[in-house]
Each structure stands twice: as structure tokens, then as C-alpha cells.
Design a protein around this motif. Sequence first.
Motif, PDB file in Angstrom:
ATOM      1  N   THR A 156      12.846  48.517  57.856  1.00  0.00           N
ATOM      2  CA  THR A 156      13.291  48.814  56.495  1.00  0.00           C
ATOM      3  C   THR A 156      14.794  48.567  56.363  1.00  0.00           C
ATOM      4  O   THR A 156      15.258  47.959  55.393  1.00  0.00           O
ATOM      5  N   VAL A 157      15.568  49.026  57.361  1.00  0.00           N
ATOM      6  CA  VAL A 157      17.015  48.816  57.350  1.00  0.00           C
ATOM      7  C   VAL A 157      17.336  47.325  57.384  1.00  0.00           C
ATOM      8  O   VAL A 157      18.192  46.826  56.639  1.00  0.00           O
ATOM      9  N   SER A 158      16.635  46.586  58.244  1.00  0.00           N
ATOM     10  CA  SER A 158      16.859  45.143  58.364  1.00  0.00           C
ATOM     11  C   SER A 158      16.601  44.429  57.045  1.00  0.00           C
ATOM     12  O   SER A 158      17.396  43.594  56.610  1.00  0.00           O
ATOM     13  N   ARG A 159      15.498  44.789  56.391  1.00  0.00           N
ATOM     14  CA  ARG A 159      15.162  44.160  55.108  1.00  0.00           C
ATOM     15  C   ARG A 159      16.161  44.543  54.011  1.00  0.00           C
ATOM     16  O   ARG A 159      16.520  43.713  53.171  1.00  0.00           O
ATOM     17  N   ALA A 160      16.610  45.768  54.036  1.00  0.00           N
ATOM     18  CA  ALA A 160      17.586  46.220  53.045  1.00  0.00           C
ATOM     19  C   ALA A 160      18.905  45.456  53.195  1.00  0.00           C
ATOM     20  O   ALA A 160      19.525  45.052  52.199  1.00  0.00           O
ATOM     21  N   LEU A 161      19.327  45.252  54.425  1.00  0.00           N
ATOM     22  CA  LEU A 161      20.571  44.528  54.685  1.00  0.00           C
ATOM     23  C   LEU A 161      20.470  43.063  54.260  1.00  0.00           C
ATOM     24  O   LEU A 161      21.469  42.434  53.923  1.00  0.00           O
ATOM     25  N   ARG A 162      19.240  42.539  54.287  1.00  0.00           N
ATOM     26  CA  ARG A 162      19.021  41.153  53.869  1.00  0.00           C
ATOM     27  C   ARG A 162      18.614  41.037  52.409  1.00  0.00           C
ATOM     28  O   ARG A 162      18.225  39.964  51.952  1.00  0.00           O
ATOM     29  N   ASP A 163      18.682  42.171  51.683  1.00  0.00           N
ATOM     30  CA  ASP A 163      18.400  42.194  50.243  1.00  0.00           C
ATOM     31  C   ASP A 163      17.002  41.684  49.913  1.00  0.00           C
ATOM     32  O   ASP A 163      16.804  40.939  48.949  1.00  0.00           O
ATOM     33  N   ARG A 164      16.029  42.100  50.703  1.00  0.00           N
ATOM     34  CA  ARG A 164      14.644  41.675  50.483  1.00  0.00           C
ATOM     35  C   ARG A 164      14.041  42.389  49.277  1.00  0.00           C
ATOM     36  O   ARG A 164      14.338  43.559  49.005  1.00  0.00           O
ATOM     37  N   TYR A 165      13.173  41.679  48.544  1.00  0.00           N
ATOM     38  CA  TYR A 165      12.624  42.196  47.286  1.00  0.00           C
ATOM     39  C   TYR A 165      11.738  43.417  47.464  1.00  0.00           C
ATOM     40  O   TYR A 165      11.614  44.253  46.557  1.00  0.00           O
ATOM     41  N   GLU A 166      11.102  43.571  48.635  1.00  0.00           N
ATOM     42  CA  GLU A 166      10.152  44.668  48.817  1.00  0.00           C
ATOM     43  C   GLU A 166      10.814  46.022  49.052  1.00  0.00           C
ATOM     44  O   GLU A 166      10.141  47.054  49.129  1.00  0.00           O
ATOM     45  N   ILE A 167      12.143  46.021  49.181  1.00  0.00           N
ATOM     46  CA  ILE A 167      12.883  47.278  49.391  1.00  0.00           C
ATOM     47  C   ILE A 167      13.472  47.729  48.060  1.00  0.00           C
ATOM     48  O   ILE A 167      14.078  46.945  47.324  1.00  0.00           O
ATOM     49  N   SER A 168      13.333  48.999  47.748  1.00  0.00           N
ATOM     50  CA  SER A 168      13.822  49.528  46.469  1.00  0.00           C
ATOM     51  C   SER A 168      15.346  49.474  46.391  1.00  0.00           C
ATOM     52  O   SER A 168      16.032  49.498  47.418  1.00  0.00           O
ATOM     53  N   GLU A 169      15.856  49.405  45.170  1.00  0.00           N
ATOM     54  CA  GLU A 169      17.302  49.351  44.958  1.00  0.00           C
ATOM     55  C   GLU A 169      17.975  50.616  45.488  1.00  0.00           C
ATOM     56  O   GLU A 169      19.089  50.562  46.029  1.00  0.00           O
TER      57      GLU A 169
END
Length: 344
Positions: free
Chosen positions: A21-34
Motif C-alpha cells: 500500500t505504501v509503495s503504491r501510494a508513493l507511486r501515485d497509483r489510482y487504486e490508493i485513496s487520496e
Amino acid sequence: MRFEPSTIKDIAKALGLSTSTVSRALRDRYEISEETKKLVLAYAEKVNYRANPIARSLKERRSYSIGIIVSEIANNFFSQVINGIESIAYDRDYHVIISQSHESYKQEKLNVEHLASRSIDGLLIALSSETQDISYLRDLYSKGLPIVFFDRVPDDFETHKVIANNFKGAFDATEHLILSGKKVIAHLTNSENLSITKERLKGYQAALAKYHIEFKPELVKYCQHGGMHSAELEQAVKELLPLKPDGIFISSDRLTTGCIMALKKTNPEVAHKIAIAGFTNSNLVELFSPSLTSVKQPAFEMGQVATELLISMIEAKRPITEFETKVLDTELVKMQKTVGNRFL
């Protein structure tokens, strides 16, 4: 005590999130909430988190680094080219690794091979004055290393190249000396191997021909190491002075500044009687004595253009089969004459 940078695992543990989740958030992935993205980014900034370039390069099979080979960083022209390279590279998230050949083929080859072993993504190179055999570069290129040549380029190498309009720069400088009334114009230049030497010699010859001045080979002196060895430059000047030139066209940055020093050392009285026009990107031309007319190259732009071309090769999805040679205009900056303390 060894410095331990924060990792994705540290952030995940502190925030009670999974590492994915942290990795995806850092990469601004769409599946992670704002909301989660803001939480992760705020904490990452707080602990000064930086992505691990080694882990990134292993995952993406890229190092995000570009190798640069120049003869010497202290050269005004090359230092400005490097500034141009860095302005593009860092903006595109690439790091640069700079090496100097010191006009040595052996050193150039060692540096290039070392950079290649460090898994650089691409290479920007201006050949050394000694380089004639570029088979080692062909070998690396055939194995997939993107290469772009600038300033000093080979004739028969199918890739992008970026150069100044060397012919026009040389023609303009020589013509300026002729129109200033000079009749015996010598030419001080680099190694005969270099592309810039050949192109600038042609410009010099063309200007002489236009004004019906005989070309005399004895007025051309080659410095195989481009002025890096003061003894070589001083010897060239000593050989020219008995021919009584009233003007000298000089073909490179270090040679131009070095020639002024050699003239003053060899024959101070004659030094101020010879008009000089030469390629130099020095910002202190107006302080030179004797003064000179300079040919300025767009060095910063050359670095930028070469880097853009290299990155386009690195990031291309398909093999590139069409290449171009970019030719950038030079600028003639005429010497200002002085009367008293006034510039005319």
C-alpha cells in the motif's frame, strides 16, 4: 555510526499499513485513496524518505544514470556543455557520471568501459584527440548501449550527433581578420584526427580562397594534445613567428587562451601586433591581453540537445533506425577597440 535511511517497511510499520500500500501510494497509483496518499507522502517527507535507486534499477533493469566523456572539465566549452547536460538529465530523473580523457585514447577507453560496467543507461561522448580506433564503442553500441556523440564526432557511426557549425565559425573568424587588413593569417589547430579540426580547416581555407589569398600549409600548426601541454603550444608559436603572420585564427578554447600566453612569453613585443580570432567560450574574453575576436559555440544548448536525443534512445520502445546530426550556429564576437579608456 552508520546512516540508515528510512525504507518503505519503516513507513508501513509507523502508519500501520502494508508495504504494498505504501509503495503504491508513493507511486501515485489510482487504486490508493487520496487520503491514504496524503498520509503516506506527509510521513515520507517527515522522515526524509528517498527511493532506493539500487532497488529501482534492479526492478526496472535501468540505472537512471548517464555517462559523460570529455577531454577535461576545466575547459570552458566542456564545462558549459556539462551544465546543459545536467539541466536536462536531472529534470528527467537521471544522474550523470563525468569522466575525463585528458586527450588520451587509452584513458578514454578505460573510462568508457568502466562506465559500461557500472550499467549506465547511455553515453554522451566527445572523442579524445588521440582517438582513431572506435571499435570498442561500436562493440558496446552493438550490444545495446545508446551512444550520442557531440562536438568531436566520428564520420561513420550511425547514431545521433550534435555539433557546432564549425565551417561557418572558422570562415567568419578568418574573414574578419582579412577584412581587418590582415594578409598573412596563420592557423593554430588541434589534432588532425578530430572532426572539428577538419571542418574548421575547411572554413579557414574557404575564407582565404574567397579573398584570393594563397593557402600555405606551413602556416598551419597542429597541436596533437589541444594545448594541454604548454611546451607543444609554445613550439608551434615559435615555428609560426619567423613566418611573420599578422593574424592567427585559432580553432579551440584552450588553444586560444594558451596561444596568447605563449606569444607573450616567446615575443612580448610581437604579441600585441598580431590580431587573433579564435574559438573560445570564456566569459572573460574582454580581459584578455592582447584582445581577440572570439567564436562562441552554443555549448549549453549542445549539452541539452545531446541529452534529449540520448534519453529518447534510452526510453524508445522500439529500435531507432533513423538518426540525425544537429548543427548549431556559432556567434562571432568582434574585438572592441579602445581609445584611452573608451570602447569603440
